[in-house]
Every structure is written in C-alpha cells, then in structure tokens.
Design a protein around this motif. Structure first.
Motif, PDB file in Angstrom:
ATOM      1  N   ASN A   1       0.838  -1.203   0.000  1.00  0.00           N
ATOM      2  CA  ASN A   1       0.000   0.000   0.000  1.00  0.00           C
ATOM      3  C   ASN A   1       0.869   1.247   0.000  1.00  0.00           C
ATOM      4  OD1 ASN A   1      -2.125  -1.804   0.275  1.00  0.00           O
ATOM      5  ND2 ASN A   1      -2.180  -1.601   2.482  1.00  0.00           N
TER       6      ASN A   1
ATOM      7  N   ARG B   1     -13.315   0.594  -3.090  1.00  0.00           N
ATOM      8  CA  ARG B   1     -12.143   0.843  -3.920  1.00  0.00           C
ATOM      9  C   ARG B   1     -12.490   0.627  -5.392  1.00  0.00           C
ATOM     10  NH1 ARG B   1      -8.166   3.204  -0.826  1.00  0.00           N
ATOM     11  NH2 ARG B   1      -8.655   2.583   1.284  1.00  0.00           N
TER      12      ARG B   1
ATOM     13  N   VAL C   1     -11.083  -6.025  -5.721  1.00  0.00           N
ATOM     14  CA  VAL C   1     -10.519  -5.041  -4.796  1.00  0.00           C
ATOM     15  C   VAL C   1     -11.419  -4.968  -3.561  1.00  0.00           C
ATOM     16  CG1 VAL C   1      -9.425  -3.670  -6.613  1.00  0.00           C
ATOM     17  CG2 VAL C   1     -11.736  -3.128  -5.923  1.00  0.00           C
TER      18      VAL C   1
ATOM     19  N   ALA D   1      -5.645  -0.430  -6.278  1.00  0.00           N
ATOM     20  CA  ALA D   1      -7.027  -0.201  -5.861  1.00  0.00           C
ATOM     21  C   ALA D   1      -7.115   1.214  -5.313  1.00  0.00           C
ATOM     22  CB  ALA D   1      -7.433  -1.209  -4.801  1.00  0.00           C
ATOM     23  N   ALA D   2      -7.733   2.090  -6.074  1.00  0.00           N
ATOM     24  CA  ALA D   2      -7.867   3.495  -5.692  1.00  0.00           C
ATOM     25  C   ALA D   2      -9.124   3.691  -4.861  1.00  0.00           C
ATOM     26  CB  ALA D   2      -7.931   4.365  -6.943  1.00  0.00           C
ATOM     27  N   GLN D   3      -9.140   4.780  -4.114  1.00  0.00           N
ATOM     28  CA  GLN D   3     -10.297   5.089  -3.289  1.00  0.00           C
ATOM     29  C   GLN D   3     -11.453   5.511  -4.173  1.00  0.00           C
ATOM     30  OE1 GLN D   3      -9.283   7.372   0.094  1.00  0.00           O
ATOM     31  NE2 GLN D   3     -11.372   7.816   0.655  1.00  0.00           N
ATOM     32  N   GLY D   4     -12.617   4.877  -3.975  1.00  0.00           N
ATOM     33  CA  GLY D   4     -13.786   5.170  -4.795  1.00  0.00           C
ATOM     34  C   GLY D   4     -14.581   6.354  -4.238  1.00  0.00           C
TER      35      GLY D   4
ATOM     36  N   VAL E   1      -3.759   4.195  -1.091  1.00  0.00           N
ATOM     37  CA  VAL E   1      -3.904   3.394  -2.304  1.00  0.00           C
ATOM     38  C   VAL E   1      -3.459   1.982  -1.950  1.00  0.00           C
ATOM     39  CG1 VAL E   1      -3.241   3.152  -4.706  1.00  0.00           C
ATOM     40  CG2 VAL E   1      -3.396   5.421  -3.696  1.00  0.00           C
ATOM     41  N   LYS E   2      -4.330   0.999  -2.202  1.00  0.00           N
ATOM     42  CA  LYS E   2      -4.067  -0.380  -1.788  1.00  0.00           C
ATOM     43  C   LYS E   2      -3.741  -1.278  -2.976  1.00  0.00           C
ATOM     44  CE  LYS E   2      -6.747  -0.511   2.434  1.00  0.00           C
ATOM     45  NZ  LYS E   2      -7.624  -1.359   3.226  1.00  0.00           N
TER      46      LYS E   2
END
Length: 125
Positions: A41, A106, A102, A121-124, A63-64
C-alpha cells in the motif's frame, strides 16, 4: 538459373518479413512474461489550497494492492503519486479502470505502457 536466384531472394525477403512480424507480435507478451511484484500500500499526501491567509488543507489518500509487472515497486509508487498529484499521463502511462477484485469502497485501476504494467485499488467516490 536466373529464375531460381530471383525466387531465392524473394523467399529470403518473405522469411525476414515473417520474423519481423513474429517479433512484433511477441512484444506485448513481454509484459506477461515479466515477474509480478506485490508492492503493498502507499499513502499519498494531497494538498488543497486554503482561503487567503489560511494554510493549505492536507489529505491522506491510501492506495491499496499496488502491483507492478515489468517495473520496480518504486516506479509503481511514482506512477500512483503522479496520477493523484494531477498528472493526467504519469510518465507516459495510459490508465484505465481494471477488472480485478478489490476491497469494498475501492476502484480497480490499471496503468500501462509498452513492457510495463501497474495495477492498484484506488479510493472510490
């Protein structure tokens, strides 16, 4: 005898052309052959300017699931950071929505350029 020489030259050109086409077809496969690095991350620190006389507001964005293929983890972190700091094409990567699992909340994203691939995997919203 002259006709045989012409056909041999033509056959040589055809074989060289086919080898060039085969090499071009295998180039996208170079990404698939490269090892996948699981980079973990990354926290990206974003700043938004405040009102006049006020300090900027700072946001931490997590960001994961960052992975890279054909690139190092430090390059993957640079791509993710550049993307969120405002660059529409970080280091000439083309970014799109990905199709992989994800965590909830995300959005899967994939950034690619020839020979390199970064997924995260971005923040939604």
């Amino acid at each position: 005898m002259r006709a045989v020489g012409k056909w041999q030259g033509l056959a040589t050109l055809v074989v060289v052309g086919m080898l060039a086409i085969a090499a071009a077809a295998l180039t996208p496969g170079a990404v698939a052959a490269a090892p996948v690095h699981s980079c973990g991350n990354k926290v990206v620190l974003l700043e938004q300017p405040g009102e006049i006389g006020q300090p900027p507001t700072k946001f931490k964005l997590l960001v994961k699931q960052i992975t890279s293929q054909g690139a190092s983890c430090s390059d993957a972190f640079k791509v993710v950071t550049a993307l969120y700091k405002g660059s529409s094409k970080p280091e000439k990567y083309k970014c799109t929505v990905g199709h992989f699992k994800v965590p909830a909340g995300r959005v899967p994203e994939v950034c690619t350029k020839p020979g390199k691939k970064v997924t995260f995997a971005a923040q939604g919203g």
